[in-house]
Write a protein that holds these residues in place. Structure first.
Motif, PDB file in Angstrom:
ATOM      1  N   GLY A   1       0.819  -1.208   0.000  1.00  0.00           N
ATOM      2  CA  GLY A   1       0.000   0.000   0.000  1.00  0.00           C
ATOM      3  C   GLY A   1       0.852   1.258   0.000  1.00  0.00           C
TER       4      GLY A   1
ATOM      5  N   ASP B   1       0.848   4.109  -2.899  1.00  0.00           N
ATOM      6  CA  ASP B   1       0.661   5.529  -2.565  1.00  0.00           C
ATOM      7  C   ASP B   1       1.790   6.363  -3.163  1.00  0.00           C
ATOM      8  OD1 ASP B   1      -1.563   4.824  -1.121  1.00  0.00           O
ATOM      9  OD2 ASP B   1      -0.585   4.962   0.847  1.00  0.00           O
TER      10      ASP B   1
ATOM     11  N   THR C   1      -2.963   4.877  -5.389  1.00  0.00           N
ATOM     12  CA  THR C   1      -3.719   4.537  -4.179  1.00  0.00           C
ATOM     13  C   THR C   1      -5.085   3.929  -4.537  1.00  0.00           C
ATOM     14  OG1 THR C   1      -2.651   6.351  -3.008  1.00  0.00           O
ATOM     15  CG2 THR C   1      -4.668   5.472  -2.036  1.00  0.00           C
TER      16      THR C   1
END
Length: 381
Positions: free
Chosen positions: A116, A120, A125
């Protein structure tokens, strides 16, 4: 983050030599572009760095570890701790974005926060559950970059990763990639044949020609002070005009308009070179030597020329004289334009390229007067 050192690298395929003694030192955390025309050996160099090929001679060192060299075992790609971003992304079509990014990680880390955070970082995202075919070309290249960075590599290799993108997407993605590599503090090598890409992205640019590095410099130095006329023509548009040095033997170097001369430079005036644009002062910065009256090749970039539709009076400028000519072509871009001006005097030789700021278009056939602004590089011939 590791330093890369390449010494005396040679590679041939059969009787065809490709690399003939490459030397290059890339500092840790630097973003370096390898620039060169097709056939110059860029792809071969990248494959040697990645471990896909083995050098015939020479040494490749990443950090303090020799990965290819005499007396050292050839380290295979999977053990070099290198991130690799190919031209087309080369994503696994049957895996999700998250699975692609985590492919090189140990199984325990593939379900952690790392994926994650990487998504990002590359601006993806919430797209971890998508598949590659559900992404745009620019998004796919961002996934490939995230996958390369996932293992926290010592070195990231970028193999013309923007070649398949359209012009708008290419500019956007390369700006993002530059910022991501900078933020990660990763030592990165970009291989490209695109001069704009190399100059705008890299801290330093190495130009590969005929199997050797002919210049390794900051983008500004490479553009304004190229090592030779051929390199000047390769890196951007260039006007290469003939001239003759006036005065005693002296290094032919950078000419500077009087208004641009740094404080103190006038205490050590340089020689003068005669050109079709008048007499240009030559500062003593030493690109090449030429005897008095000796022939030189002078580099004038298109943006160093300015045009006017009237001839300047003798007292209008402290700079060189004007060259009269006719516009033979105008490439108009709105914010600027590129003119090709054919001198009226047949003895003046080739068409001159001039880059002007935005304004009314000058149509073919228009009479203009061209003058130069410094600095200008000259080489003895």
């Amino acid at each position: 983050m590791r330093q890369l050192s390449i010494t005396g690298l040679h590679k041939a395929f059969g009787a065809h030599p490709v690399l003939t003694g490459v030397d290059l030192d890339v500092p840790a955390g630097a973003f370096t572009a390898i620039l060169g025309p097709s056939g110059s050996g860029k792809t071969t160099l990248l494959r040697l760095l990645a471990g896909f090929e083995q050098a015939d001679a020479g040494t490749i060192t990443i950090g303090d570890r020799v990965v290819d060299g005499p007396g050292a075992a050839h380290v295979p790609p999977e053990r070099r701790h290198i991130g690799y971003v190919p031209q087309e992304g080369a994503l696994f079509p049957h895996l999700t974005v998250a699975a692609n990014v985590g492919f090189g990680l140990p199984p325990k880390e593939r379900r952690g926060r790392r994926i994650g955070e990487l998504l990002d970082a590359v601006g993806l995202t919430g797209l971890g559950n998508r598949y590659p075919h559900q992404l745009s070309g620019g998004q796919q290249q961002r996934v490939a970059l995230a996958r390369a960075l996932a293992i926290q590599p010592d070195l990231v290799l970028l193999d013309e990763p923007f070649a398949s993108l359209d012009a708008y997407m290419r500019a956007s993605v390369r700006a993002d990639v530059q910022q991501i590599c900078l933020s990660a503090g990763t030592t990165a090598i970009l291989v490209t044949h695109d001069q704009d890409e190399a100059l705008s992205m890299a801290d330093r640019v190495a130009v590969l020609r005929d199997g050797r590095i002919v210049q390794y410099a900051a983008p500004e130095d490479l553009y304004m002070r190229p090592a030779d006329p051929a390199l000047a023509r390769f890196v951007g548009d260039a006007n290469l005009i003939e001239g003759h040095l006036v005065g005693a033997d002296h290094p032919a170097g950078v000419w500077q308009h009087a208004a641009d001369t740094p404080a103190g430079a006038r205490e050590h005036p340089g020689e003068v070179v005669d050109t079709v644009l008048g007499r240009l002062n030559v500062a003593a910065s030493g690109q090449a030597t030429a005897p008095a009256g000796g022939a030189v090749t002078v580099l004038i970039r298109p943006e160093q020329l300015e045009v006017t539709e009237r001839e300047l009076a003798a007292g209008d400028s402290q700079g060189p004289g004007c060259l009269a000519g006719r516009v033979v072509a105008c490439e108009y871009y709105g914010h600027d334009a590129v003119l090709r001006v054919q001198p009226d005097d047949a003895a003046a030789g080739q068409t001159v390229i001039v880059r002007t700021s935005g304004g009314p278009q000058l149509l073919p056939g228009a009479l203009v007067f061209v003058r130069a602004r410094g600095p200008v590089i000259a080489w003895g011939r």
